[in-house]
Design a protein around this motif. Structure first.
Motif: not given
Length: 333
Positions: A35-36, A62-65, A123-129, A133-135
């Motif tokens: 995801a973006v 553009a990234r196909g996400m 925040f990214f590892s515990d909440v969003l991941s 999969d944030v790119r």
């Protein structure tokens, strides 16, 4: 002449949004994959927010996400600020606007003091991941995250570069040389500058509420009014009389609206801070939900020398609005 239906649907946030709504406090959510994302409180969803989301969506395509808007509930300043600022829109309206913005999903993160204490890595590892999969990350250049706002765009960019995550801090959108922000729009409304606020919101400023009982004087004077109670915590425009558009049961009517308790009736039982005369409408609206979109400010509130002067002035305001918008309703839903 009344605005076109498409414009009215935008003003009253009636555009349908196909984006998924994912509330992280609802339990396990189906993973979204790569995801973006754009991150923000998005109060008002003004033209700066809209541009940020448009860039996020373009990058994702553009990234196909997938493109995702990540926001918070409640607004962070309600939890960690010195005092929450009045909001430009209700939470559900904010989420509706985001869902109609072109993103594939709106992810709502419960904001708590514990969350506020996390740095960007947690925040990214515990909440969003667990849900994506944030790119790539898109934020305003003044964005800050975590305790004391320590996670700036520069800090996040360096962290992301080591993990293949691109972090972009975008310049803020300007209007008359100043950045468009929710704070600036609140200041415009406090001065009654609803037309300037419209330019920066990208739509007319709107309030929603429920009609209750009022003083009853308006009916006897020839201009019955709906006395509208709005939820606490919202922004109010400067006291005065405004030309507005009012939505009731999916139909929009021209309206003359008084903001603030009219000085002539101050202290009387049933005095309301928000009264609307729906031009061309007849019927009992008590208990109904009404939304008001503000077009322009007509005059200050004032004490009148006589009842006749009051009636003539108010009827003149109503006629001005009738001349501009007519007296027919337009169905938008």
């Amino acid at each position: 002449m009344m605005p076109e239906v498409r414009e009215l649907r935008r003003d009253f946030l009636r555009e349908d949004g196909p984006a998924a709504l994912i509330r992280l406090d609802d339990g396990a959510a189906e993973p979204l994959g790569e995801a973006v994302i754009a991150i923000g409180a998005f109060d008002g969803f003004h033209i700066g927010h809209q541009k940020l989301i448009a860039r996020t969506v373009a990058d994702a395509r553009a990234r196909g996400m997938r493109a995702c808007a990540v926001t918070f509930d409640p607004d962070p300043d309600c939890v960690v600020g010195p005092g929450p600022a009045p909001k430009l829109m209700l939470r559900d309206d904010r989420l509706s606007a985001l869902r109609a913005s072109g993103v594939d999903a709106v992810v709502v993160v419960p904001f708590t003091r514990e969350l506020a204490a996390l740095d960007h890595a947690a925040f990214f590892s515990d909440v969003l991941s667990p849900v994506m999969d944030v790119r790539a990350v898109h934020v305003g250049c003044d964005f800050r995250l975590g305790r004391g706002g320590a996670s700036t765009v520069e800090v996040m960019r360096a962290w992301g570069a080591a993990r293949g995550i691109e972090v972009t801090g975008h310049s803020l959108v300007l209007a008359d040389g100043s950045a468009v922000t929710a704070t600036r729009i609140r200041a415009l409304l406090a001065e009654g500058l609803v037309e300037d606020a419209r330019a920066e919101l990208g739509r007319r400023f709107m309030m929603r509420g429920t009609v209750g009982s009022g003083r009853g004087q308006g009916t006897g004077m020839g201009f019955p009014t709906a006395n509208i109670a709005v939820p606490a915590g919202l922004v109010w425009p400067k006291d005065g009389v405004y030309a507005c558009l009012a939505e009731l049961d999916g139909v929009v009517w021209p309206a003359a609206v008084n903001v603030g308790i009219p000085p002539t009736f101050a202290g009387l039982p049933g005095a309301s801070k928000l009264e609307a005369n729906l031009i061309g409408f007849s019927g009992d609206v008590r208990g109904s939900a009404v939304s008001l979109a503000f077009c322009r400010r007509l005059r200050d509130s004032r004490v009148f020398g006589s009842e006749r002067e009051l009636i003539d002035t108010v009827m003149g305001n109503i006629q001005d609005i009738r001349d501009e918008y007519g007296e027919s309703g337009v169905r938008i839903a």
